[in-house]
Design a protein around this motif. Structure first.
Motif, PDB file in Angstrom:
ATOM      1  N   SER A   1       0.828  -1.206   0.000  1.00 19.41           N
ATOM      2  CA  SER A   1       0.000   0.000   0.000  1.00 19.41           C
ATOM      3  C   SER A   1       0.862   1.255   0.000  1.00 19.41           C
ATOM      4  CB  SER A   1      -0.952   0.007   1.190  1.00 19.41           C
ATOM      5  OG  SER A   1      -0.221  -0.015   2.370  1.00 19.41           O
ATOM      6  N   SER A   2       2.055   1.167   0.631  1.00 23.42           N
ATOM      7  CA  SER A   2       2.873   2.373   0.660  1.00 23.42           C
ATOM      8  C   SER A   2       3.641   2.566  -0.641  1.00 23.42           C
ATOM      9  CB  SER A   2       3.839   2.322   1.844  1.00 23.42           C
ATOM     10  OG  SER A   2       4.708   1.242   1.699  1.00 23.42           O
TER      11      SER A   2
ATOM     12  N   HIS B   1       2.395   2.030  -3.597  1.00 19.63           N
ATOM     13  CA  HIS B   1       1.481   2.513  -4.624  1.00 19.63           C
ATOM     14  C   HIS B   1       0.793   3.775  -4.098  1.00 19.63           C
ATOM     15  CE1 HIS B   1       2.006  -1.631  -5.868  1.00 19.63           C
ATOM     16  NE2 HIS B   1       1.528  -1.298  -7.036  1.00 19.63           N
TER      17      HIS B   1
ATOM     18  N   LEU C   1      -9.530   6.183  -2.256  1.00 22.07           N
ATOM     19  CA  LEU C   1      -9.433   6.495  -0.827  1.00 22.07           C
ATOM     20  C   LEU C   1     -10.792   6.879  -0.257  1.00 22.07           C
ATOM     21  CD1 LEU C   1      -6.150   8.594  -0.431  1.00 22.07           C
ATOM     22  CD2 LEU C   1      -6.597   6.293   0.395  1.00 22.07           C
TER      23      LEU C   1
ATOM     24  N   LEU D   1     -13.599   5.892  -1.384  1.00 21.12           N
ATOM     25  CA  LEU D   1     -14.487   4.720  -1.455  1.00 21.12           C
ATOM     26  C   LEU D   1     -14.310   3.810  -0.229  1.00 21.12           C
ATOM     27  CD1 LEU D   1     -16.471   3.593  -3.577  1.00 21.12           C
ATOM     28  CD2 LEU D   1     -14.572   2.339  -4.593  1.00 21.12           C
ATOM     29  N   ILE D   2     -13.106   3.760   0.318  1.00 17.77           N
ATOM     30  CA  ILE D   2     -12.803   2.802   1.394  1.00 17.77           C
ATOM     31  C   ILE D   2     -13.706   2.986   2.627  1.00 17.77           C
ATOM     32  CG2 ILE D   2     -11.008   2.073   3.048  1.00 17.77           C
ATOM     33  CD1 ILE D   2      -9.002   2.425   0.678  1.00 17.77           C
ATOM     34  N   PRO D   3     -13.849   4.227   3.165  1.00 17.24           N
ATOM     35  CA  PRO D   3     -14.728   4.353   4.343  1.00 17.24           C
ATOM     36  C   PRO D   3     -16.171   3.933   4.054  1.00 17.24           C
ATOM     37  CG  PRO D   3     -13.405   6.327   4.046  1.00 17.24           C
ATOM     38  CD  PRO D   3     -13.192   5.502   2.829  1.00 17.24           C
TER      39      PRO D   3
ATOM     40  N   ALA E   1     -17.068   1.668   1.908  1.00 22.25           N
ATOM     41  CA  ALA E   1     -17.082   0.203   1.800  1.00 22.25           C
ATOM     42  C   ALA E   1     -17.053  -0.445   3.181  1.00 22.25           C
ATOM     43  CB  ALA E   1     -15.878  -0.262   0.982  1.00 22.25           C
ATOM     44  N   VAL E   2     -16.328   0.174   4.106  1.00 23.04           N
ATOM     45  CA  VAL E   2     -16.321  -0.321   5.488  1.00 23.04           C
ATOM     46  C   VAL E   2     -17.750  -0.261   6.033  1.00 23.04           C
ATOM     47  CG1 VAL E   2     -15.468   0.150   7.825  1.00 23.04           C
ATOM     48  CG2 VAL E   2     -13.914   0.320   5.893  1.00 23.04           C
TER      49      VAL E   2
ATOM     50  N   LEU F   1      -6.454  -2.937   1.840  1.00 24.52           N
ATOM     51  CA  LEU F   1      -6.560  -1.821   2.789  1.00 24.52           C
ATOM     52  C   LEU F   1      -7.979  -1.754   3.370  1.00 24.52           C
ATOM     53  CD1 LEU F   1      -4.815   0.462   3.860  1.00 24.52           C
ATOM     54  CD2 LEU F   1      -5.627   1.880   1.993  1.00 24.52           C
TER      55      LEU F   1
ATOM     56  N   VAL G   1      -8.790  -2.051   7.299  1.00 24.16           N
ATOM     57  CA  VAL G   1      -9.443  -0.925   7.981  1.00 24.16           C
ATOM     58  C   VAL G   1     -10.804  -1.362   8.523  1.00 24.16           C
ATOM     59  CG1 VAL G   1     -10.444   1.377   7.630  1.00 24.16           C
ATOM     60  CG2 VAL G   1      -8.223   0.837   6.675  1.00 24.16           C
TER      61      VAL G   1
ATOM     62  N   VAL H   1     -11.628  -0.908  12.334  1.00 21.26           N
ATOM     63  CA  VAL H   1     -12.655   0.057  12.756  1.00 21.26           C
ATOM     64  C   VAL H   1     -13.787  -0.656  13.506  1.00 21.26           C
ATOM     65  CG1 VAL H   1     -14.473   1.560  11.834  1.00 21.26           C
ATOM     66  CG2 VAL H   1     -12.126   1.816  11.059  1.00 21.26           C
TER      67      VAL H   1
ATOM     68  N   TYR I   1      -7.161  10.086   7.053  1.00 19.16           N
ATOM     69  CA  TYR I   1      -8.482  10.304   6.441  1.00 19.16           C
ATOM     70  C   TYR I   1      -9.306   9.018   6.432  1.00 19.16           C
ATOM     71  CZ  TYR I   1     -12.132  10.606   3.026  1.00 19.16           C
ATOM     72  OH  TYR I   1     -13.360  10.511   2.444  1.00 19.16           O
ATOM     73  N   VAL I   2      -8.668   7.921   5.989  1.00 18.99           N
ATOM     74  CA  VAL I   2      -9.393   6.643   5.873  1.00 18.99           C
ATOM     75  C   VAL I   2      -9.914   6.206   7.248  1.00 18.99           C
ATOM     76  CG1 VAL I   2      -9.057   4.178   5.436  1.00 18.99           C
ATOM     77  CG2 VAL I   2      -8.301   5.825   3.758  1.00 18.99           C
TER      78      VAL I   2
ATOM     79  N   ALA J   1     -12.696   8.869   8.547  1.00 18.42           N
ATOM     80  CA  ALA J   1     -13.914   8.794   7.724  1.00 18.42           C
ATOM     81  C   ALA J   1     -14.638   7.462   7.947  1.00 18.42           C
ATOM     82  CB  ALA J   1     -13.559   8.972   6.249  1.00 18.42           C
ATOM     83  N   SER J   2     -13.883   6.370   8.124  1.00 17.86           N
ATOM     84  CA  SER J   2     -14.519   5.067   8.368  1.00 17.86           C
ATOM     85  C   SER J   2     -15.216   5.062   9.723  1.00 17.86           C
ATOM     86  CB  SER J   2     -13.479   3.942   8.354  1.00 17.86           C
ATOM     87  OG  SER J   2     -12.841   3.891   7.112  1.00 17.86           O
ATOM     88  N   LEU J   3     -14.549   5.618  10.734  1.00 21.28           N
ATOM     89  CA  LEU J   3     -15.158   5.660  12.071  1.00 21.28           C
ATOM     90  C   LEU J   3     -16.451   6.466  12.060  1.00 21.28           C
ATOM     91  CD1 LEU J   3     -11.886   6.101  14.128  1.00 21.28           C
ATOM     92  CD2 LEU J   3     -13.524   4.250  14.442  1.00 21.28           C
TER      93      LEU J   3
ATOM     94  N   ALA K   1     -18.363   6.912   9.265  1.00 22.83           N
ATOM     95  CA  ALA K   1     -19.347   6.333   8.329  1.00 22.83           C
ATOM     96  C   ALA K   1     -20.079   5.133   8.935  1.00 22.83           C
ATOM     97  CB  ALA K   1     -18.633   5.902   7.040  1.00 22.83           C
TER      98      ALA K   1
ATOM     99  N   LEU L   1     -23.321   4.514  -1.982  1.00 23.41           N
ATOM    100  CA  LEU L   1     -21.932   4.473  -1.485  1.00 23.41           C
ATOM    101  C   LEU L   1     -20.967   5.067  -2.515  1.00 23.41           C
ATOM    102  CD1 LEU L   1     -20.308   1.272  -0.076  1.00 23.41           C
ATOM    103  CD2 LEU L   1     -19.380   2.215  -2.127  1.00 23.41           C
TER     104      LEU L   1
ATOM    105  N   SER M   1     -18.995   8.633  -2.498  1.00 24.60           N
ATOM    106  CA  SER M   1     -17.521   8.598  -2.557  1.00 24.60           C
ATOM    107  C   SER M   1     -17.009   9.557  -3.616  1.00 24.60           C
ATOM    108  CB  SER M   1     -17.026   7.198  -2.897  1.00 24.60           C
ATOM    109  OG  SER M   1     -17.558   6.279  -2.012  1.00 24.60           O
TER     110      SER M   1
ATOM    111  N   ARG N   1       0.183  11.891   0.781  1.00 25.00           N
ATOM    112  CA  ARG N   1       1.410  11.565   1.507  1.00 25.00           C
ATOM    113  C   ARG N   1       1.866  12.654   2.478  1.00 25.00           C
ATOM    114  NH1 ARG N   1       3.987   7.039  -0.001  1.00 25.00           N
ATOM    115  NH2 ARG N   1       3.146   6.012  -1.822  1.00 25.00           N
TER     116      ARG N   1
END
Lengths: 213, 255
Positions: free
Chosen positions: A23-24, A26, A33, A35-37, A39-40, A78, A82, A86, B141-142, B145-147, B149, B193, B197, B212
């Protein structure tokens, strides 16, 4: 005694190392990014829906597979990590132990999508069987070494029944119990993802598929 | 109010990590029992005892009960066994009880220790503390934002289910019917979703989000020297216990 925690620990450390390194190395696009929250959240929402519909499956990896198919294996890994972290923070810390399983699901779903498995329902179902097998085999060492072979769930009761009826060893009974749930759950999750992706706007899926990850 | 709110969130994280490592890698059963006692006792001292105990016991008790049930119902290997219970085919020997108790103590210790962080530290504070130590912006952020969502997700699922039922979707009946009902329920959830996003990604891009870069903070979290030293000791102790465990296993497999 059935305890070799260092082997499990090294295995888990390796899976996490690979996830972090890949992940680091790429750079995920902002859309992946973002989309991930969601998807969780989808993992939790569909898990709740499966429970509300009284289905004998978890459906708690649909969001992970969804992201892996749309944005690639790195994003899938990822999302899996996550998601468990979470949900572990918010609901049950024992989910931290199963992060490697979620990472494996994300990675395999992403690679299966790159091979074109999610272009048809049959391909998605076959990919689901492979992912289910891998998820079960990854979860069994964790269940055996951290939980003594049983988790307080339906799978634990299946393990006891298998040992009583067929006289299986703990490892074999735990493997069969994990497989019996995962080879139903993961193909169903993959088929659901394959059907859901056809409903998405094409410009969006293209935007994710052409991303560098 | 928990005493943990006055600490840097990385300190309870380091302490929890040490307790988890000690529960599984230190000499047994002393390591597991001591870790369980410290994790649970510490939780009460820190003001999060009720919730942490509930979390730990909710996993440790059913797991040990299931292990004892399995050992009582499934005959073990033939040999000399000291039974503490023998009712017809149901036999429970001392070793099985010891193993079940050890696993309960390990699980209880691990969950109670992580409970310090899960219950006592606000996730946003933890992310800010991690960001101050170099966590990149994309990871922060991930996580945040997950916490945020996840709590909405369950409510959203119920709303979609109610809406589809109003439109005539049958969510009862046989298993085939219930599986068929999945797609009309999962469809709106996943489409919303992805569209949400896209909006968030546009907002991030518009604000010049750089994945980064390191995140700055308006209210830095205090990190006194005493806590930094304590953390360093805890991390080194965790590494030492792990190294000792690996060395013992290595020697055992070599001989």
């Amino acid at each position: 005694m059935r305890r070799t925690p260092d082997v499990v620990g090294l295995g888990r450390a390796f899976v996490c190392y690979v996830a972090v390194r890949t992940s680091s190395s790429h750079s995920l696009p902002t859309l992946a990014l973002a989309l991930i929250p969601r998807a969780v959240a989808l993992n939790l929402a569909l898990g709740a829906l499966a429970a509300a519909l009284k289905l004998p499956v978890y459906l708690d990896s649909v969001g992970t597979i969804f992201v892996a198919v749309l944005a690639g294996p790195v994003a899938g890994m990822l999302t899996g990590a996550v998601s468990n972290a979470v949900l572990g923070i918010l609901y049950s810390p024992q989910l931290f132990a199963f992060i490697p399983v979620a990472v494996v699901i994300g990675a395999l779903a992403g690679w299966a999508a790159r091979l074109g498995a999610f272009r048809s329902v049959v391909g998605a179902a076959i990919a689901g069987v492979a992912i289910g097998l891998a998820a079960a085999l990854t979860s069994v060492p964790i269940v055996i070494h951290l939980f003594g072979g049983l988790t307080p769930s339906g799978t634990g009761i299946i393990t006891i029944a298998l040992r009583m009826v067929f006289g299986m060893s703990l490892t074999h009974a735990a493997q069969v119990a994990a497989l019996s749930t995962d080879v139903i759950d993961k193909p169903l999750s993959c088929v659901l993802v394959a059907l859901l992706i056809t409903r998405l706007p094409a410009r969006l899926t293209e935007r994710l598929r052409t991303s560098p990850a | 109010m928990s005493a943990l709110e006055h600490w840097n969130p990385l300190t309870p994280l380091a302490a929890a990590t040490f307790l988890v490592v000690a529960a599984y890698a230190a000499p047994q059963p002393a390591g597991a029992i001591a870790s369980f006692a410290v994790a649970l006792g510490g939780a009460w001292v820190l003001g999060v005892g009720r919730r942490v105990s509930a979390l730990a016991l909710a996993v440790a008790l059913p797991t040990s009960a299931l292990l004892l049930t399995m050992d009582a119902l499934v005959p073990g290997a033939p040999g000399i066994a000291t039974h503490i219970l023998a009712l017809g085919p149901v036999r429970l020997d001392v070793t099985a009880v010891r193993v079940a108790m050890l696993i309960a103590a390990q699980l209880g210790a691990a969950i109670a220790a992580m409970g310090w962080v899960v219950v006592g530290v606000a996730p946003r504070r933890l992310t800010r503390a991690l960001a101050a130590r170099g966590l990149p912006a994309w990871a922060a952020y991930v996580l945040v934002a997950s916490l945020e969502a996840v709590p909405e997700a369950r409510r959203h699922a119920v709303e979609v289910m109610d809406a589809q039922r109003c439109r005539g979707l049958n969510t009862g009946g046989g298993i085939v019917g219930r599986v068929r009902a999945l797609l009309p329920l999962a469809g709106p959830l996943s489409v919303s979703l992805v569209s949400e996003s896209e909006e968030r990604a546009l907002a991030l891009d518009a604000r010049g989000f750089r994945p980064r870069s390191r995140r700055g903070t308006l209210t830095p979290i205090a990190d006194p020297r005493a806590e930094r030293v304590t953390r360093a000791l805890l991390w080194w102790s965790s590494a030492a216990v792990l190294a000792w465990r690996i060395a013992v296993a290595w020697r055992g497999s070599a001989s």
